[in-house]
Design an enzyme around this catalytic site. Structure first.
Site, PDB file in Angstrom:
ATOM      1  N   ASN A 177      -3.139  20.574   2.495  1.00  0.00           N
ATOM      2  CA  ASN A 177      -4.145  19.650   3.037  1.00  0.00           C
ATOM      3  C   ASN A 177      -3.864  19.350   4.508  1.00  0.00           C
ATOM      4  O   ASN A 177      -4.741  19.479   5.360  1.00  0.00           O
ATOM      5  CB  ASN A 177      -4.130  18.362   2.200  1.00  0.00           C
ATOM      6  CG  ASN A 177      -5.028  17.299   2.784  1.00  0.00           C
ATOM      7  OD1 ASN A 177      -4.627  16.572   3.697  1.00  0.00           O
ATOM      8  ND2 ASN A 177      -6.260  17.212   2.312  1.00  0.00           N
ATOM      9  N   SER A 197      -7.614   5.599   4.037  1.00  0.00           N
ATOM     10  CA  SER A 197      -7.464   4.878   2.756  1.00  0.00           C
ATOM     11  C   SER A 197      -7.833   3.408   2.955  1.00  0.00           C
ATOM     12  O   SER A 197      -8.464   2.783   2.096  1.00  0.00           O
ATOM     13  CB  SER A 197      -6.022   4.948   2.263  1.00  0.00           C
ATOM     14  OG  SER A 197      -5.809   6.152   1.588  1.00  0.00           O
ATOM     15  N   THR A 245      -5.794  13.142   7.562  1.00  0.00           N
ATOM     16  CA  THR A 245      -4.416  13.183   8.063  1.00  0.00           C
ATOM     17  C   THR A 245      -4.311  14.222   9.187  1.00  0.00           C
ATOM     18  O   THR A 245      -3.747  13.949  10.258  1.00  0.00           O
ATOM     19  CB  THR A 245      -3.426  13.467   6.915  1.00  0.00           C
ATOM     20  OG1 THR A 245      -3.685  12.532   5.883  1.00  0.00           O
ATOM     21  CG2 THR A 245      -1.984  13.324   7.366  1.00  0.00           C
ATOM     22  N   LYS A 278       0.855  -1.200   0.000  1.00  0.00           N
ATOM     23  CA  LYS A 278       0.000   0.000   0.000  1.00  0.00           C
ATOM     24  C   LYS A 278       0.880   1.235   0.000  1.00  0.00           C
ATOM     25  O   LYS A 278       1.819   1.328   0.792  1.00  0.00           O
ATOM     26  CB  LYS A 278      -0.859  -0.008   1.288  1.00  0.00           C
ATOM     27  CG  LYS A 278      -1.755   1.209   1.437  1.00  0.00           C
ATOM     28  CD  LYS A 278      -3.088   0.962   0.772  1.00  0.00           C
ATOM     29  CE  LYS A 278      -3.926   2.203   0.595  1.00  0.00           C
ATOM     30  NZ  LYS A 278      -3.628   2.958  -0.630  1.00  0.00           N
ATOM     31  N   LYS A 282       5.325   2.043  -2.765  1.00  0.00           N
ATOM     32  CA  LYS A 282       5.348   3.446  -3.207  1.00  0.00           C
ATOM     33  C   LYS A 282       5.730   3.479  -4.675  1.00  0.00           C
ATOM     34  O   LYS A 282       6.531   2.656  -5.130  1.00  0.00           O
ATOM     35  CB  LYS A 282       6.392   4.248  -2.409  1.00  0.00           C
ATOM     36  CG  LYS A 282       6.116   5.735  -2.363  1.00  0.00           C
ATOM     37  CD  LYS A 282       5.035   6.038  -1.343  1.00  0.00           C
ATOM     38  CE  LYS A 282       4.768   7.493  -1.167  1.00  0.00           C
ATOM     39  NZ  LYS A 282       3.940   7.758   0.020  1.00  0.00           N
ATOM     40  N   LYS A 315       4.448   2.367   8.644  1.00  0.00           N
ATOM     41  CA  LYS A 315       3.257   3.173   8.958  1.00  0.00           C
ATOM     42  C   LYS A 315       2.002   2.304   9.053  1.00  0.00           C
ATOM     43  O   LYS A 315       1.222   2.432   9.981  1.00  0.00           O
ATOM     44  CB  LYS A 315       3.084   4.250   7.868  1.00  0.00           C
ATOM     45  CG  LYS A 315       2.099   5.323   8.244  1.00  0.00           C
ATOM     46  CD  LYS A 315       1.971   6.391   7.170  1.00  0.00           C
ATOM     47  CE  LYS A 315       3.238   7.203   6.972  1.00  0.00           C
ATOM     48  NZ  LYS A 315       3.036   8.387   6.127  1.00  0.00           N
TER      49      LYS A 315
END
Ligand code: NAD
Length: 435
Positions: free
Chosen positions: A227, A364, A187, A67, A103, A91
């Site tokens: 954001n 997510s 976040t 992910k 990634k 994470k």
């Protein structure tokens, strides 16, 4: 600094604290499972064909499908995507979600592309990664310079290739095609929640005099007003904390009595940047504000400092000037390893990035769950579930930290506790699945 070498240095430094049962498996995390690389050919508007180097690094999937986001940036490199994929493994594990680390990225300055060129580049990238990704294989998402629209193009191209709907293959999608409510603020929301949990613990320690103050007197400075920075500012301000400074790439504003993030955002949108906002009178409450540079904002005499923009902004040359009592790492990698050591020695509490900004990947994960189930949640449900995840991770980190304090004294830090817990969870799974 080579980002992957940097990531490996920290990974190796935790080795001595691992349990004897998990230690032998650490070697497996020192190399991604796969690093896919290609040259994408894209037709430009002027009829020429240009090539762009693209990557997808799949670090570890012991806990679940790989992910991690896809970055479009001129500084993307193989080493960077490898490092970022390793951090995603850490994470997801610390967030307590059943996903691994990945990634991707393309070496490109997307600001130089027309919308049509950007779409063709995105679709070419989807064709490249299609054989390696999938709802139960690898689930990409947005990262720097990629957004819900790009996720929609990637998903469309992927679904054309596989011949069926597969919305759970990408997260960070627009709501209309299976995105999750609550994702945009997630976040910042998670980061504020993490901060509150730490503050509750610090309040129990009477030596932390500043933590005994009412929240209206606890001052906060935030670097970055995108954001992450904006939602962090707005949510913490709604809780009554005193946000005294914010900044964007062109500089920032300091208001001693506190600023209103919503009015500040309106001012930024009006003026094009925060830099000009301090001088506005009357209508916006920044009229008593002073300009601050991005270097100065980090060194303000505040209780809580939130680097929420870029990596490596606190380094060995400015670490000794940091006055905050708590640093909430909302950006990925805002402290260099030298700065981390200096701040830890000074007794500053650092909420590490892999936990502080994990609210984004947690929502997510909720998006992926909703896509697979075909059943969608209200925003309150998303928020409540996120709070529960943040809280259970925090309690686990805090008790590991207490153990480190007892057993290893001054080596103890929240970052070390976080990494130990996270890596041990991955290694336990490695041991069970692939002994
Ligand atoms: P964004 O593009 O929305 O905002 C970035 C902000 O940083 C902007 O306000 C920009 O003006 C500012 N900025 C750029 N250069 C700067 C500089 N030199 N000094 C000060 N400010 C500068 O990005 P974002 O999504 O808010 O991400 C910010 C950080 O948080 C990144 O490190 C990102 O990897 C990390 N992060 C984001 C998410 C997420 O869900 N958005 C999740 C995890 C981590």
């Amino acid at each position: 600094m080579d980002p992957f070498a940097n990531a490996l240095t920290f990974l190796s430094s935790i080795e001595k604290y691992l349990s004897p049962e998990t230690k032998p498996y650490l070697e497996r995390l020192k190399k991604p499972h796969h690093v896919h690389t290609t040259e994408l050919s894209v037709k430009m508007d002027n009829g020429e064909t240009k090539t762009f180097t693209a990557y997808r690094s799949q670090h570890n999937n012991a806990l679940g499908p790989y992910k991690g986001g896809i970055r479009f940036h001129q500084n993307v490199s193989e080493s960077e995507v490898k490092a970022l994929s390793l951090w995603m493994s850490v994470k997801c594990s610390i967030a307590g979600i059943p996903l691994g680390g990945g990634k991707g990225g393309i070496i490109v300055d997307p600001k130089k592309l027309s919308p049509g060129e950007l779409e063709r580049l995105s679709r070419a990238y989807a064709q490249f990664i299609a054989p390696f990704i999938g709802e139960h294989k690898d689930v990409p998402a947005p990262d720097v310079n990629t957004n819900p629209q790009i996720m929609a193009w990637l998903l469309d191209e992927y679904e054309k290739i596989v011949g069926h709907h597969a919305p759970g293959t990408f997260t960070g999608k627009p709501l209309e095609i299976g995105g999750s409510k609550g994702r945009t603020k997630a976040t910042g929301y998670g980061g504020v929640f993490a901060m509150k949990l730490l503050l509750e613990k610090l309040k129990q320690n009477k030596d932390e005099v500043w933590a005994q103050k009412p929240v209206s007197q606890i001052t906060v400075a935030i670097q970055g007003f995108g954001n992450v920075g904006y939602y962090f500012a707005q949510i913490i301000s709604d809780l009554g904390f005193n946000v005294v400074a914010v900044s964007d790439s062109k500089g920032g504003v300091y208001v001693k009595d506190g600023l209103d993030p919503k009015a500040t955002l309106e001012c930024k949108q009006d003026k094009g940047s925060l830099g000009g906002c301090y001088c506005i009178g009357g209508v916006c409450d920044l009229n008593k504000g002073k300009p601050v540079t991005n270097e100065e904002i980090l060194e303000l005499d505040v209780d809580i400092l939130v680097p929420g923009a870029l990596e490596n902004v606190i380094h060995k040359d400015n670490a000794n000037n940091i006055k905050a009592k708590v640093v909430v790492e909302m950006a990925n990698g805002p402290l260099t390893p030298e700065a981390d050591a200096i701040l830890t020695k000074k007794g500053i509490h650092i909420i590490p990035d892999v936990y502080a900004n994990s609210g984004g990947v947690s929502v997510s994960y909720f998006e992926w769950v909703q896509n697979i189930a075909g059943y969608y949640w209200e925003e309150e449900e998303v928020d409540t579930r996120l709070e529960k995840l943040m809280e259970s991770s925090f309690e686990a980190i805090w008790s590991k930290y207490q153990w480190l304090l007892k057993e290893h004294g001054e080596d103890a830090s929240l970052r070390l506790a976080t990494y130990l817990l996270s890596v041990e969870r991955i290694l336990e799974s490695e041991k069970l699945k692939r002994p």
